[in-house]
Design a protein around this motif. Structure first.
Motif, PDB file in Angstrom:
ATOM      1  N   GLY A  75      60.631  14.581  18.543  1.00  0.00           N
ATOM      2  CA  GLY A  75      61.671  14.460  19.558  1.00  0.00           C
ATOM      3  C   GLY A  75      62.229  15.812  19.939  1.00  0.00           C
ATOM      4  N   ILE A  76      62.404  16.674  18.939  1.00  0.00           N
ATOM      5  CA  ILE A  76      62.925  18.016  19.201  1.00  0.00           C
ATOM      6  C   ILE A  76      61.929  18.793  20.071  1.00  0.00           C
ATOM      7  CG2 ILE A  76      63.491  20.232  18.126  1.00  0.00           C
ATOM      8  CD1 ILE A  76      64.578  18.553  15.726  1.00  0.00           C
ATOM      9  N   ARG A  77      60.644  18.682  19.719  1.00  0.00           N
ATOM     10  CA  ARG A  77      59.630  19.373  20.519  1.00  0.00           C
ATOM     11  C   ARG A  77      59.641  18.878  21.950  1.00  0.00           C
ATOM     12  NH1 ARG A  77      55.970  18.915  16.208  1.00  0.00           N
ATOM     13  NH2 ARG A  77      54.682  17.434  17.326  1.00  0.00           N
ATOM     14  N   LEU A  78      59.795  17.542  22.125  1.00  0.00           N
ATOM     15  CA  LEU A  78      59.807  16.972  23.467  1.00  0.00           C
ATOM     16  C   LEU A  78      61.001  17.486  24.249  1.00  0.00           C
ATOM     17  CD1 LEU A  78      58.767  13.266  22.950  1.00  0.00           C
ATOM     18  CD2 LEU A  78      57.554  14.997  24.247  1.00  0.00           C
ATOM     19  N   GLN A  79      62.148  17.583  23.563  1.00  0.00           N
ATOM     20  CA  GLN A  79      63.343  18.058  24.256  1.00  0.00           C
ATOM     21  C   GLN A  79      63.159  19.500  24.698  1.00  0.00           C
ATOM     22  OE1 GLN A  79      66.595  17.258  21.614  1.00  0.00           O
ATOM     23  NE2 GLN A  79      66.518  15.063  22.056  1.00  0.00           N
ATOM     24  N   GLU A  80      62.515  20.304  23.842  1.00  0.00           N
ATOM     25  CA  GLU A  80      62.265  21.692  24.211  1.00  0.00           C
ATOM     26  C   GLU A  80      61.361  21.759  25.428  1.00  0.00           C
ATOM     27  OE1 GLU A  80      62.643  23.733  19.795  1.00  0.00           O
ATOM     28  OE2 GLU A  80      60.685  23.321  20.665  1.00  0.00           O
ATOM     29  N   LYS A  81      60.357  20.876  25.426  1.00  0.00           N
ATOM     30  CA  LYS A  81      59.433  20.833  26.553  1.00  0.00           C
ATOM     31  C   LYS A  81      60.187  20.467  27.835  1.00  0.00           C
ATOM     32  CE  LYS A  81      55.447  18.797  25.457  1.00  0.00           C
ATOM     33  NZ  LYS A  81      54.585  17.609  25.381  1.00  0.00           N
ATOM     34  N   ALA A  82      61.067  19.448  27.725  1.00  0.00           N
ATOM     35  CA  ALA A  82      61.830  18.996  28.881  1.00  0.00           C
ATOM     36  C   ALA A  82      62.713  20.129  29.394  1.00  0.00           C
ATOM     37  CB  ALA A  82      62.672  17.778  28.508  1.00  0.00           C
ATOM     38  N   GLY A  83      63.338  20.870  28.466  1.00  0.00           N
ATOM     39  CA  GLY A  83      64.190  21.979  28.867  1.00  0.00           C
ATOM     40  C   GLY A  83      63.396  23.038  29.589  1.00  0.00           C
TER      41      GLY A  83
END
Ligand SMILES: [Zn+2]
Length: 90
Positions: A75-83
């Protein structure tokens, strides 16, 4: 269960993480429209994903479930990607 279920179920998690190609996405979405079984599978995946929103202290109490951490890290990786995408668009 339909023949295509097994191939779609392999794609479901990638689809949920938006890591599928356009062609795979069409395949999954087309299949979901007439397959309640795979829709259920996607819904339970969404239920798992909401665990990420649980406060970290609460998650650490669930030591029996190491996979929770895998989900959180993803989830953290996905959020970084989204950012990263948002910074590209702005
Ligand atoms: Zn199916």
């Amino acid at each position: 269960m339909k023949d295509s279920c097994s191939s779609v179920s392999e794609l479901l998690e990638k689809y949920f993480d938006q890591e599928v190609t356009d062609r795979e996405r069409l395949l999954v979405e087309g299949h979901l429209q007439d397959c309640p079984i795979c829709r259920d599978a996607l819904t339970s995946m969404e239920g798992l994903r909401t665990l990420i929103k649980v406060p970290v202290e609460e998650a650490t109490q669930q030591e029996d479930f190491p996979w929770v951490w895998q989900k959180i890290e993803r989830g953290i990786r996905l959020q970084e990607k989204a950012g990263w995408w948002q910074s590209l668009r702005s």
